[in-house]
Design a protein around this motif. Structure first.
Motif, PDB file in Angstrom:
ATOM      1  N   GLU A 157       0.825  -1.218   0.000  1.00 30.67           N
ATOM      2  CA  GLU A 157       0.000   0.000   0.000  1.00 30.67           C
ATOM      3  C   GLU A 157       0.857   1.266   0.000  1.00 30.67           C
ATOM      4  O   GLU A 157       0.766   2.101   0.906  1.00 30.67           O
ATOM      5  CB  GLU A 157      -0.977  -0.019   1.181  1.00 30.67           C
ATOM      6  N   GLU A 160      -1.108   4.757   0.318  1.00 25.59           N
ATOM      7  CA  GLU A 160      -2.095   4.922   1.382  1.00 25.59           C
ATOM      8  C   GLU A 160      -1.907   6.238   2.144  1.00 25.59           C
ATOM      9  O   GLU A 160      -0.811   6.556   2.618  1.00 25.59           O
ATOM     10  CB  GLU A 160      -1.995   3.759   2.371  1.00 25.59           C
ATOM     11  N   VAL A 167       0.793  11.061  -4.561  1.00 27.87           N
ATOM     12  CA  VAL A 167       0.370   9.813  -5.208  1.00 27.87           C
ATOM     13  C   VAL A 167       0.818   9.809  -6.664  1.00 27.87           C
ATOM     14  O   VAL A 167       1.349   8.807  -7.165  1.00 27.87           O
ATOM     15  CB  VAL A 167      -1.162   9.640  -5.112  1.00 27.87           C
ATOM     16  N   GLU A 189      -2.400  -2.682  -3.157  1.00 25.10           N
ATOM     17  CA  GLU A 189      -2.963  -1.339  -3.230  1.00 25.10           C
ATOM     18  C   GLU A 189      -4.478  -1.393  -3.157  1.00 25.10           C
ATOM     19  O   GLU A 189      -5.107  -2.302  -3.683  1.00 25.10           O
ATOM     20  CB  GLU A 189      -2.511  -0.656  -4.519  1.00 25.10           C
ATOM     21  N   GLN A 190      -5.065  -0.396  -2.475  1.00 27.54           N
ATOM     22  CA  GLN A 190      -6.516  -0.300  -2.353  1.00 27.54           C
ATOM     23  C   GLN A 190      -7.146   0.445  -3.533  1.00 27.54           C
ATOM     24  O   GLN A 190      -8.364   0.506  -3.642  1.00 27.54           O
ATOM     25  CB  GLN A 190      -6.884   0.417  -1.043  1.00 27.54           C
ATOM     26  N   HIS A 191      -6.320   1.028  -4.407  1.00 29.31           N
ATOM     27  CA  HIS A 191      -6.817   1.716  -5.593  1.00 29.31           C
ATOM     28  C   HIS A 191      -6.426   0.878  -6.811  1.00 29.31           C
ATOM     29  O   HIS A 191      -5.404   1.127  -7.453  1.00 29.31           O
ATOM     30  CB  HIS A 191      -6.218   3.121  -5.693  1.00 29.31           C
ATOM     31  N   GLN A 193      -7.353   0.373  -9.987  1.00 28.44           N
ATOM     32  CA  GLN A 193      -7.174   0.860 -11.347  1.00 28.44           C
ATOM     33  C   GLN A 193      -5.805   1.508 -11.536  1.00 28.44           C
ATOM     34  O   GLN A 193      -5.156   1.347 -12.578  1.00 28.44           O
ATOM     35  CB  GLN A 193      -8.286   1.850 -11.716  1.00 28.44           C
ATOM     36  N   ALA A 194      -5.338   2.240 -10.530  1.00 25.87           N
ATOM     37  CA  ALA A 194      -4.046   2.920 -10.629  1.00 25.87           C
ATOM     38  C   ALA A 194      -2.904   1.918 -10.759  1.00 25.87           C
ATOM     39  O   ALA A 194      -1.964   2.120 -11.541  1.00 25.87           O
ATOM     40  CB  ALA A 194      -3.829   3.811  -9.411  1.00 25.87           C
ATOM     41  N   ARG A 220      -8.504  -5.081 -15.549  1.00 22.26           N
ATOM     42  CA  ARG A 220      -8.779  -3.644 -15.633  1.00 22.26           C
ATOM     43  C   ARG A 220      -9.908  -3.346 -16.613  1.00 22.26           C
ATOM     44  O   ARG A 220     -10.686  -2.411 -16.427  1.00 22.26           O
ATOM     45  CB  ARG A 220      -7.503  -2.910 -16.048  1.00 22.26           C
ATOM     46  N   VAL A 232     -15.214  -2.165  -5.714  1.00 25.93           N
ATOM     47  CA  VAL A 232     -14.668  -0.795  -5.805  1.00 25.93           C
ATOM     48  C   VAL A 232     -14.749  -0.213  -7.203  1.00 25.93           C
ATOM     49  O   VAL A 232     -14.347   0.919  -7.424  1.00 25.93           O
ATOM     50  CB  VAL A 232     -13.187  -0.758  -5.364  1.00 25.93           C
TER      51      VAL A 232
END
Length: 234
Positions: A157, A160, A167, A189-191, A193-194, A220, A232
């Motif tokens: 992460e 985060e 970021v 990672e919690q995001h 798509q990134a 994706r 998400v």
């Protein structure tokens, strides 16, 4: 591409508590793996297990043909593991430069290259760890993992709690390290798509087991599947 990491039937956790159960996957040289899952599914435990910071109950971990699971955590660093834990764990009583030189090993990554990648650190090389912002501490944690000159970089992460501008800087740096420099990496990672945008493969964990494994691009481009697995996408 040659296989770099192979994990087979891995079970691990903390003490007698088993968090991971029968986890298997592999990673080739030069590839980046996005390790995804909802909170509490075992992602951090898997990263910590690869780094040697949990109790392994069963299974094998092989790095470039060597039995990594038989090594202590400091021996895994020497074998080629670079680890950026969630807590960052920089030496806060040392300066930025001392943090880097204290762990440096011979290779293409050195403090000067880290400063070139993260100019903020170059401006603060005489600052103590306690004098850095959260984003600067994360940059230092990444830089410190790089100067070990690893074959595999583990990032837990890395984005985060950071400001959007930081970021963006870190994502560009991670993309350069992996895509341009060809360093293999596993990124939690919690995001999604990134991270999927700069990864080759993706593994999704649920309740300590692998429930999905595919190319990062395929996941994706499947928002409904991503939503079902992670909740998400929308």
């Amino acid at each position: 591409m040659a296989e770099l990491l192979k994990v087979e039937n891995l079970s691990a956790g903390y003490g007698e508590a088993v968090v991971l159960n029968g986890v298997s996957f592999s990673l080739n040289e030069g590839e980046t793996l996005a390790l995804l899952g909802r909170n509490g599914t075992g992602k951090t435990t898997l990263i910590n297990t690869l780094a040697g910071a949990t109790r392994q109950h069963a299974g094998t971990i092989t790095l470039a043909g060597a039995a990594l699971h038989k090594l202590a955590s400091h021996e895994r660093a020497a074998a080629g593991i670079g680890w950026v834990p969630q807590e960052r764990n920089i030496f806060k009583s040392l300066t930025v430069h001392e943090n880097l030189t204290a762990v440096q090993r011979p290779g293409r990554w050195n403090p000067d290259r880290v400063y070139e990648m993260f100019p903020r650190l170059a401006e603060r090389k005489t600052n103590l760890g306690t004098q850095l912002s959260g984003g600067e501490q994360q940059m230092l944690a990444v830089g410190r993992a790089l100067v070990v000159n690893p074959r595999l970089l583990l990032l837990d992460e890395p984005l985060e709690g950071l400001a959007p501008i930081i970021v963006s800087e870190l994502l560009k740096a991670i993309a350069r390290i992996t895509r341009d420099e060809g360093l293999s990496a596993i990124i939690v990672e919690q995001h999604p798509q990134a991270i999927l945008a700069i990864s080759h493969r993706a593994v999704v964990l649920d309740r300590g087991t692998v429930v999905h494994s595919d190319t990062a691009q395929s996941l994706r481009e499947s928002p409904e599947l991503l939503d079902r697995l992670l909740g998400v996408a929308r």
